[in-house]
Scaffold this motif. Structure first.
Motif, PDB file in Angstrom:
ATOM      1  N   GLU A  16       0.825  -1.209   0.000  1.00 33.26           N
ATOM      2  CA  GLU A  16       0.000   0.000   0.000  1.00 33.26           C
ATOM      3  C   GLU A  16       0.862   1.263   0.000  1.00 33.26           C
ATOM      4  O   GLU A  16       0.579   2.215  -0.738  1.00 33.26           O
ATOM      5  CB  GLU A  16      -0.925  -0.005   1.224  1.00 33.26           C
ATOM      6  CG  GLU A  16      -2.034  -1.039   1.169  1.00 33.26           C
ATOM      7  CD  GLU A  16      -2.907  -0.889  -0.061  1.00 33.26           C
ATOM      8  OE1 GLU A  16      -3.250   0.264  -0.413  1.00 33.26           O
ATOM      9  OE2 GLU A  16      -3.233  -1.903  -0.698  1.00 33.26           O
ATOM     10  N   LYS A  57       2.288   1.870  -3.474  1.00 30.67           N
ATOM     11  CA  LYS A  57       1.324   2.441  -4.427  1.00 30.67           C
ATOM     12  C   LYS A  57       1.127   3.928  -4.187  1.00 30.67           C
ATOM     13  O   LYS A  57       1.087   4.733  -5.128  1.00 30.67           O
ATOM     14  CB  LYS A  57      -0.009   1.704  -4.320  1.00 30.67           C
ATOM     15  CG  LYS A  57       0.020   0.298  -4.903  1.00 30.67           C
ATOM     16  CD  LYS A  57      -1.342  -0.366  -4.778  1.00 30.67           C
ATOM     17  CE  LYS A  57      -1.328  -1.757  -5.410  1.00 30.67           C
ATOM     18  NZ  LYS A  57      -2.635  -2.439  -5.268  1.00 30.67           N
ATOM     19  N   ASP A  58       1.008   4.319  -2.919  1.00 28.74           N
ATOM     20  CA  ASP A  58       0.825   5.736  -2.590  1.00 28.74           C
ATOM     21  C   ASP A  58       2.024   6.560  -3.029  1.00 28.74           C
ATOM     22  O   ASP A  58       1.872   7.661  -3.580  1.00 28.74           O
ATOM     23  CB  ASP A  58       0.603   5.901  -1.080  1.00 28.74           C
ATOM     24  CG  ASP A  58      -0.739   5.360  -0.625  1.00 28.74           C
ATOM     25  OD1 ASP A  58      -1.606   5.137  -1.487  1.00 28.74           O
ATOM     26  OD2 ASP A  58      -0.919   5.155   0.590  1.00 28.74           O
ATOM     27  N   ILE A 113       4.256   5.874  -5.398  1.00 29.92           N
ATOM     28  CA  ILE A 113       4.335   5.928  -6.864  1.00 29.92           C
ATOM     29  C   ILE A 113       3.428   7.031  -7.397  1.00 29.92           C
ATOM     30  O   ILE A 113       3.813   7.814  -8.278  1.00 29.92           O
ATOM     31  CB  ILE A 113       3.966   4.564  -7.465  1.00 29.92           C
ATOM     32  CG1 ILE A 113       5.116   3.568  -7.239  1.00 29.92           C
ATOM     33  CG2 ILE A 113       3.650   4.684  -8.950  1.00 29.92           C
ATOM     34  CD1 ILE A 113       4.776   2.142  -7.632  1.00 29.92           C
ATOM     35  N   GLN A 114       2.223   7.123  -6.864  1.00 28.89           N
ATOM     36  CA  GLN A 114       1.290   8.144  -7.317  1.00 28.89           C
ATOM     37  C   GLN A 114       1.796   9.547  -7.008  1.00 28.89           C
ATOM     38  O   GLN A 114       1.720  10.455  -7.838  1.00 28.89           O
ATOM     39  CB  GLN A 114      -0.086   7.918  -6.676  1.00 28.89           C
ATOM     40  CG  GLN A 114      -1.207   8.756  -7.271  1.00 28.89           C
ATOM     41  CD  GLN A 114      -1.392   8.511  -8.754  1.00 28.89           C
ATOM     42  OE1 GLN A 114      -1.250   7.376  -9.223  1.00 28.89           O
ATOM     43  NE2 GLN A 114      -1.701   9.570  -9.499  1.00 28.89           N
ATOM     44  N   LYS A 115       2.346   9.744  -5.792  1.00 28.99           N
ATOM     45  CA  LYS A 115       2.898  11.052  -5.432  1.00 28.99           C
ATOM     46  C   LYS A 115       4.046  11.434  -6.348  1.00 28.99           C
ATOM     47  O   LYS A 115       4.187  12.591  -6.753  1.00 28.99           O
ATOM     48  CB  LYS A 115       3.396  11.036  -3.978  1.00 28.99           C
ATOM     49  CG  LYS A 115       2.304  11.150  -2.937  1.00 28.99           C
ATOM     50  CD  LYS A 115       2.910  11.236  -1.539  1.00 28.99           C
ATOM     51  CE  LYS A 115       1.822  11.384  -0.478  1.00 28.99           C
ATOM     52  NZ  LYS A 115       2.389  11.500   0.886  1.00 28.99           N
ATOM     53  N   ILE A 162       4.642  10.485  -9.490  1.00 29.95           N
ATOM     54  CA  ILE A 162       4.159  10.851 -10.832  1.00 29.95           C
ATOM     55  C   ILE A 162       3.553  12.253 -10.820  1.00 29.95           C
ATOM     56  O   ILE A 162       3.807  13.077 -11.716  1.00 29.95           O
ATOM     57  CB  ILE A 162       3.135   9.799 -11.325  1.00 29.95           C
ATOM     58  CG1 ILE A 162       3.844   8.452 -11.557  1.00 29.95           C
ATOM     59  CG2 ILE A 162       2.437  10.272 -12.589  1.00 29.95           C
ATOM     60  CD1 ILE A 162       2.897   7.312 -11.862  1.00 29.95           C
ATOM     61  N   GLU A 163       2.745  12.548  -9.791  1.00 30.44           N
ATOM     62  CA  GLU A 163       2.091  13.858  -9.702  1.00 30.44           C
ATOM     63  C   GLU A 163       3.107  14.980  -9.488  1.00 30.44           C
ATOM     64  O   GLU A 163       2.972  16.067 -10.065  1.00 30.44           O
ATOM     65  CB  GLU A 163       1.076  13.842  -8.561  1.00 30.44           C
ATOM     66  CG  GLU A 163      -0.117  12.930  -8.820  1.00 30.44           C
ATOM     67  CD  GLU A 163      -1.018  12.795  -7.605  1.00 30.44           C
ATOM     68  OE1 GLU A 163      -0.659  13.368  -6.539  1.00 30.44           O
ATOM     69  OE2 GLU A 163      -2.070  12.128  -7.706  1.00 30.44           O
ATOM     70  N   GLN A 184       4.148   4.889 -15.393  1.00 29.72           N
ATOM     71  CA  GLN A 184       3.933   3.956 -14.293  1.00 29.72           C
ATOM     72  C   GLN A 184       5.096   2.977 -14.184  1.00 29.72           C
ATOM     73  O   GLN A 184       5.549   2.662 -13.079  1.00 29.72           O
ATOM     74  CB  GLN A 184       2.626   3.188 -14.509  1.00 29.72           C
ATOM     75  CG  GLN A 184       1.383   3.914 -14.028  1.00 29.72           C
ATOM     76  CD  GLN A 184       1.213   3.825 -12.522  1.00 29.72           C
ATOM     77  OE1 GLN A 184       1.758   2.942 -11.866  1.00 29.72           O
ATOM     78  NE2 GLN A 184       0.457   4.772 -11.952  1.00 29.72           N
ATOM     79  N   ARG A 227       7.418   2.487 -11.000  1.00 28.11           N
ATOM     80  CA  ARG A 227       7.445   1.179 -10.329  1.00 28.11           C
ATOM     81  C   ARG A 227       8.860   0.621 -10.272  1.00 28.11           C
ATOM     82  O   ARG A 227       9.227  -0.058  -9.311  1.00 28.11           O
ATOM     83  CB  ARG A 227       6.527   0.202 -11.067  1.00 28.11           C
ATOM     84  CG  ARG A 227       5.041   0.483 -10.849  1.00 28.11           C
ATOM     85  CD  ARG A 227       4.188  -0.358 -11.792  1.00 28.11           C
ATOM     86  NE  ARG A 227       4.373  -1.782 -11.549  1.00 28.11           N
ATOM     87  CZ  ARG A 227       3.715  -2.487 -10.632  1.00 28.11           C
ATOM     88  NH1 ARG A 227       2.831  -1.877  -9.852  1.00 28.11           N
ATOM     89  NH2 ARG A 227       3.925  -3.773 -10.484  1.00 28.11           N
TER      90      ARG A 227
END
Length: 822
Positions: free
Chosen positions: A183, A186-187, A189-191, A193-194, A205, A209
């Motif tokens: 978890e 995943k959090d 990775i999103q931060k 990219i943003e 992605q 990753r």
């Protein structure tokens, strides 16, 4: 050489050269003249001459000696060459540093430009603090960041990556960010990219990753690069489920629940070993007998004291009770059991006669049938005042306290099948019995116990057979047989896994292949596998194990050894390590992790220069929440100088409310917060507590679970699972207690060099600190409200250390509503 002057008149000879009678006369007359105070010229001249001669002689001798000594010394100073060379031949010092002596090329102008860009691109509330800027701009090869709960470390870590990549030209494939769970990965990775999108850069992605990994997903490619291991599978990710994502399969590296695919391998190895290894078979016998036997109960236990008074009455109804119990088992098709001779053996308990139901000759053990929990608890014998279940409970307690003969008590109908397999020697489906290692809270299937104990030992960086060989147990301790059996099983199991097609290996075995004990294996790795480890950034570093630390150090040494060859033509040069953690949130010691590596970071990761950053701003909780949590945890050993402060706009600070266990009251309070629109975390210590609470909050659970996942506001989980999460209102159910002592874990802790010197129980000491840290983690999940429902003392935990002992009396950040303790 003459001793008198040649210039003296001949008549003035020295007295010593005159005839003796003249000398006698001269002295006689001289003495007389002296007494008459008369002067005799000749005598005076002779005296003067004697004085001159004696003074001259003494002076000459003195001067000669002094002059000669000074002359010799002066001659030495001129002629003697002093040799200051050492007579020893020391060897050169060893460079044991993990990094080159270098600095990140950060100029004042570049820092100013980066700060301006961050001010322009990020909102005001997301601007880094001075401490966070120190972390982002750290230019030393090794950096440790002490980041307390709610410190905003994830955003800061992403900005560090932006700095390295966007401003210094470091390639993303030269870096690895390590997170501990699926978890959190995943959090992050999103931060990532943003954040890069704000700088106008698209990170896919796949790129993200590849950059953000777990330790396990980094070690697997290393082993797969070895000849013959190209299709290697990890035992921890084995699954019969098609399309399982093994990169994501490892949710929590300290949590291993045995699935069907894994159990199939364990059982197959057990069967083969049991068939061929006579000593292994011998070891399983006492373990089986011990596991199946009724566990003893201390005679001063309150249940024993209460029920011993009715011993005679219980004995009078015992035969009728045996008949009633046997009838229930017979109707359920669970009695008689093949291999067990139905036999009413008589036992004497405190002078009263009781009976059992059967006898197993092969085990020389008696069998007692129990009251299956699926039967109606109100069922009674005709004319009896107590239910059959209550009568059975009295008898069981008396046998636990006073029966010292080998006795198996079957509590459930299903137990008969397992006992039948054990008696028949059928091991195709595994051992068929549970075992409880001393220090563990519950029993588990024997092979599960093997996996847990081997995992703990290996997490500490130890080899299982070698560690077992150094253990020591009393002659009558069944754990002695358990660990000898484990040693034989574990080596056979690792070989069994490698014989599979494709081969299988545990993650611990993989890390051991590339640890400090096996540096030569790194020579088999291509540069492409090591380059991502050049610039390591590790989150939750307080939860690393000795095994992981050894792999990290060995990897960093190899990166440095290859030096320029690893970085030719690249923007990223040399190597660095940045670790973020909070020793107050280290809560996985029961699986082999230790905060000591983070607390002694400079010693564990030697570098020419280090940087330590303390992030003290808390962006989650108000000050009362922070102060209450820190008050609890300050009893544990920790990095000195830690004190968090609430950041942002001032808020109404409500104290942590401590209450007696009250499930209905908790449900009412939880419902009120849910209706007010708050997000809620309900944290529990035992699964049984969750089941009890669910009865009272089922209506809320039903409403919340019907909503789309992002809109759900109620989450229920264990204290350990909640790390990294937050909620407006947090409900803590149960105390954090250290209930048992673990003899084997204390021994292997000492072998691993953990704990204080001379401490005979270092693991237990570490666990007493960990219960305080666990309470700290629970409390600091709260944004605004925290309610702690503490259980009343039970017999097991009456004298056990517990976190609630640290609740501050009269402190403004605690509101204690518990009833006075007797």
């Amino acid at each position: 050489m003459s001793l008198h002057s040649p210039d003296l008149p001949p008549d003035l000879l020295p007295l010593a050269q005159m005839p003796w009678f003249k000398r006698l006369a001269a002295r006689f007359f001289g003495h007389g003249l002296t007494r008459l105070r008369a002067q005799h010229r000749a005598s005076w001249l002779h005296g003067q001459a004697d004085g001159f001669r004696s003074g001259h002689t003494a002076g000459f001798d003195y001067g000669y000696k002094e002059g000669r000594a000074e002359g010799l010394e002066a001659g030495r100073q001129v002629l003697l060459i002093r040799d200051s060379r050492s007579t020893e031949h020391p060897a050169p010092q060893v460079d044991d540093l993990l990094f080159d002596d270098w600095r990140l090329p950060l100029t004042a102008e570049l820092k100013k430009r980066i700060k301006a860009d961050v001010a322009r691109l990020l909102p005001a509330h997301a601007q880094p603090s001075s401490g966070q800027w120190k972390m982002i701009f750290s230019d030393t090869p090794a950096t440790s960041v002490v980041a307390g709960a709610g410190a905003g470390k994830s955003t800061t870590l992403v900005l560090r990556i932006v700095l390295l990549s966007q401003y210094l030209g470091f390639e993303l494939d030269s870096m690895t960010v390590v997170t501990f769970t699926r978890e959190s990965r995943k959090d992050f990775i999103q931060k990532l990219i943003e954040m890069f999108a704000l700088w106008g850069r698209t990170v896919s992605q796949k790129e993200a990753r590849d950059l953000v990994r777990t330790f396990h997903s980094r070690i697997l490619p290393m082993v797969r690069s070895l000849p013959g291991f190209e299709r290697l599978q990890a035992f921890e990710t084995l699954s019969h489920r098609a399309g399982a994502d093994e990169d994501d399969a490892q949710g929590n590296p300290f949590d291993l629940r045995i699935n069907d695919a894994q159990r199939q391998q364990l059982n197959a190895c057990y069967y083969n070993l049991h068939q061929r290894d006579e000593r292994f078979r011998e070891l399983i016998q006492p373990l089986s007998r011990h596991a199946l036997q009724l566990k003893e109960l201390e005679r001063d236990h309150p249940d024993v004291q209460k029920r011993v008074a009715v011993t005679e009455l219980a004995a009078q109804r015992d035969e009728a009770l045996c008949d009633a119990i046997e009838d229930l088992w017979f109707r359920a098709g669970a009695w008689p059991i093949k291999g067990i001779e139905p036999k009413r053996q008589v036992f004497e308990i405190n002078g009263a006669r009781f009976h059992c139901h059967g006898y197993i000759k092969s085990l020389d053990t008696w069998v007692m049938l129990g009251f299956d929990p699926r039967e109606n608890p109100q069922l009674s014998r005709p004319g009896a005042k107590l239910s059959v279940r209550a009568e059975w409970a009295v008898k069981r307690t008396l046998f636990q306290a006073f029966c010292r003969k080998p006795l198996i008590w079957l509590d459930k109908y299903e137990d008969s099948k397992r006992l039948l397999s054990a008696v028949a020697g059928d091991v195709s489906a595994g051992p068929g019995f549970d075992y409880k290692v001393k220090g563990e809270l519950t029993s588990a299937p024997l092979l599960d116990c093997f996996v847990a104990a081997a995992g703990f030992i290996e997490n500490l960086g130890l080899d299982v057979p070698e560690a077992v060989g150094r253990m020591c147990f009393s002659s009558n301790d069944p754990d002695r047989y358990f660990f000898e059996a484990l040693s034989r099983f574990w080596r056979a199991f690792e070989d069994h896994l490698l014989d599979q097609s494709p081969p299988v290996m545990t993650y611990n075995r993989m890390f051991a292949l590339f640890s400090e004990h096996s540096p030569e294996n790194f020579k088999l790795l291509d540069d492409a596998l090591l380059r991502p480890l050049s610039h390591l950034m590790i989150d939750e570093f307080q939860d690393v194990s000795p095994q992981i630390v050894s792999w990290l150090r060995a990897s960093l040494r190899e990166v440095r050894r290859r030096s320029a060859a690893l970085h030719t033509g690249r923007g990223a040069q040399r190597s660095s390590l940045l670790c973020v953690g909070d020793d107050w949130q280290s809560i996985y010691g029961w699986r082999g992790s230790s905060p000591s590596f983070f607390m002694a970071f400079n010693k564990q990761f030697p570098s020419p220069t280090h940087t330590r950053v303390m992030l003290t701003d808390n962006y989650r909780s108000h000050q009362h929440i922070i102060d209450a949590a820190e008050h609890i945890v300050r009893g544990a050993a920790a990095i000195p100088g830690k004190k968090a402060k609430a950041s942002g706009a001032p808020r109404l600070a409500s104290p942590v409310t401590v209450l007696d266990r009250d499930d209905e009251g908790l449900a009412r309070r939880l419902d009120e917060h849910y209706r007010n629109g708050d997000t809620i975390l309900m944290l529990y210590r035992k699964s049984s507590d969750k089941l009890l609470i669910d009865k009272h909050i089922q209506s809320i659970v039903n409403v919340d679970s019907s909503l789309p996942y992002p809109q759900r506001r109620l989450r229920q989980m264990t204290y350990h699972s909640a790390k990294g999460l937050q909620a407006d209102a947090v409900f803590l159910l149960g105390d954090c207690q250290h209930l048992t002592s673990s003899p084997y874990k204390n021994q292997v802790y000492r072998m691993a060099g953990l704990g204080q010197d001379g401490d005979t129980e270092p693991y237990d000491a570490a666990q007493k600190d960990e219960i305080l840290r666990l309470a700290y983690v629970g409390i600091t999940r709260a944004v605004q409200h925290c309610y702690w429902y503490v259980d009343g003392q039970d017999n097991q935990a009456a004298n056990a250390p517990k976190a609630s002992d640290r609740i501050g009396v009269g402190k403004p950040f605690f509101k204690d509503h518990r009833r006075a303790r007797g």
